[in-house]
Design an enzyme around this catalytic site. Structure first.
Site, short mmCIF file in Angstrom:
data_model
loop_
_atom_site.label_atom_id
_atom_site.label_comp_id
_atom_site.label_asym_id
_atom_site.label_seq_id
_atom_site.Cartn_x
_atom_site.Cartn_y
_atom_site.Cartn_z
N ASN A 9 -2.99 23.53 44.97
CA ASN A 9 -4.29 22.84 44.15
C ASN A 9 -4.18 23.62 42.68
OD1 ASN A 9 -6.30 21.72 43.05
ND2 ASN A 9 -7.73 22.54 44.37
N TRP A 10 -3.62 23.18 41.73
CA TRP A 10 -3.39 23.80 40.49
C TRP A 10 -4.69 23.37 39.66
CZ3 TRP A 10 1.83 22.18 38.05
CH2 TRP A 10 3.05 22.63 38.79
N LYS A 11 -5.64 22.66 40.02
CA LYS A 11 -7.03 22.67 39.32
C LYS A 11 -6.56 22.44 37.91
CE LYS A 11 -9.35 25.29 42.85
NZ LYS A 11 -10.45 26.11 43.16
N HIS A 96 -12.68 17.45 47.22
CA HIS A 96 -12.73 19.03 46.90
C HIS A 96 -14.11 19.31 46.67
CE1 HIS A 96 -11.99 22.77 45.14
NE2 HIS A 96 -10.89 22.93 45.75
N GLU A 98 -15.43 21.22 44.51
CA GLU A 98 -15.78 21.17 42.85
C GLU A 98 -15.85 19.78 42.78
OE1 GLU A 98 -12.16 23.15 41.85
OE2 GLU A 98 -12.89 25.02 42.68
N GLU A 168 -12.53 24.54 53.54
CA GLU A 168 -12.71 25.50 52.45
C GLU A 168 -14.00 25.85 52.43
OE1 GLU A 168 -9.03 24.87 49.67
OE2 GLU A 168 -10.71 23.67 48.75
N GLY A 174 -12.09 31.00 44.98
CA GLY A 174 -12.12 31.59 43.60
C GLY A 174 -12.83 32.79 43.52
N SER A 213 -9.39 31.66 48.66
CA SER A 213 -8.81 32.93 48.16
C SER A 213 -7.87 33.43 49.20
CB SER A 213 -9.93 34.23 48.45
OG SER A 213 -10.94 33.92 47.22
N GLY A 234 -5.40 27.68 45.70
CA GLY A 234 -5.80 27.65 44.37
C GLY A 234 -5.11 28.47 43.41
N GLY A 235 -5.86 29.55 42.85
CA GLY A 235 -5.19 30.89 41.98
C GLY A 235 -4.02 31.12 42.58
P1 PGA Z 1 -8.95 29.68 45.75
O1 PGA Z 1 -8.91 27.81 45.55
O2 PGA Z 1 -7.35 29.77 46.45
O3 PGA Z 1 -8.51 29.77 44.12
O4 PGA Z 1 -9.74 30.24 46.09
C1 PGA Z 1 -8.81 27.15 46.89
C2 PGA Z 1 -9.32 25.66 46.44
O5 PGA Z 1 -10.06 25.59 45.97
O6 PGA Z 1 -8.53 24.59 46.76
#
Ligand code: PGA
Length: 252
Positions: A9-11, A96, A98, A168, A174, A213, A234-235
């Site tokens: 997930n590149w966001k 998600h 967010e 998640e 993050g 994470s 994500g990251g």
């Molecule tokens: P993260 O994000 O790996 O940066 O914690 C995961 C996500 O929100 O899909």
């Protein structure tokens, strides 16, 4: 045997050209990881067409991070499920945290988005998870149960058979804090039970990904758990090398 999935997930990261480079890096190194691992990359909408081109001829699948709740029409700024499907997306991340937190997505909206996804043959990656306060109050089981009952329970069995769930915990996204492998297993097993209460034996086939994470150094331990079928990253998905190394975390 459930599918093993590592989804990135590149966001809201990378410019289009950087996204293409990242996708090419994933394609180039993909052969070093077991072909049993299904890789998915989910770039921003603006990069989908270019990344689709970069993925051509590989088995790395394309996904979007969201889609509109409506099919088409006067919805300024929205992107329809039919549009992302036309660009080659096979998956769409829905719900998600967010989006729930910053854009007010509710179960009512998500039911409509799920419907749009299925109408366009997209596989939703439906996200669930509790925040820190809920975890500390011991409410995490109830929170994910409600997120599943209010949305996933409305699916037909056929739709359910084309669903991926991502657990998640918001407190791990993050933040560098990861759920322990045991914490992940505990709630993944619970999620599978909630799914089985409605869909019976089909629940045994549903991939449930862990997200929050997740990185090369902790993926193997988490993925080794019985009910963890991969990760939503994500990251660490922003570097091809790390993303691929996470895929190497599958030992089963
Ligand atoms: P993260 O994000 O790996 O940066 O914690 C995961 C996500 O929100 O899909």
């Amino acid at each position: 045997m459930r599918k093993k999935i590592v989804a990135g997930n590149w966001k809201m990261n990378t410019l289009p050209a950087e996204g293409v480079e990242l996708a090419k890096g994933v394609v180039a190194g993909r052969g070093e990881v077991c072909s049993c691992v299904n890789f998915i990359v989910c770039p921003p909408f603006t990069h989908l067409a270019m990344v689709a081109e970069a993925l051509k001829g590989s088995d790395v699948a394309l996904g979007a991070q969201n889609c509109a709740a409506e099919a088409k029409g006067a919805y300024t700024g929205e992107v329809a499920a039919s549009m992302i499907a036309a660009l080659g997306c096979k998956y769409v991340i829905l719900g998600h945290s967010e989006r729930r937190q910053y854009y007010g997505e509710t179960s009512a909206t998500l039911n409509k988005k799920m419907e749009q996804a299925y109408a366009n043959n997209l596989v939703p990656i439906y996200c669930v998870g509790e925040n820190l306060e809920e975890r500390e109050a011991g409410k995490h089981f109830d929170v994910v149960k409600a997120q599943i009952e209010e949305v996933v329970y409305n699916l037909t069995e056929e739709q359910f058979r084309n669903l991926v769930i991502a657990y998640e915990p918001v407190w791990a996204i993050g933040t560098g804090k990861t759920a322990t492998a045991d914490q992940a297993q505990e709630i993944h097993a619970y999620i599978r039970k909630v799914l089985a209460d409605k869909f019976g034996t089909a629940a045994a086939e549903c991939p449930i990904l862990y997200g929050g994470s997740c990185k090369p150094s902790n993926a193997a331990e988490i993925f080794a758990k019985e009910d963890v079928d991969g990760g939503l990253i994500g990251g660490a998905a922003l570097k091809a090398e790390d993303f691929l190394a996470i895929g190497k975390g599958f030992a089963k």
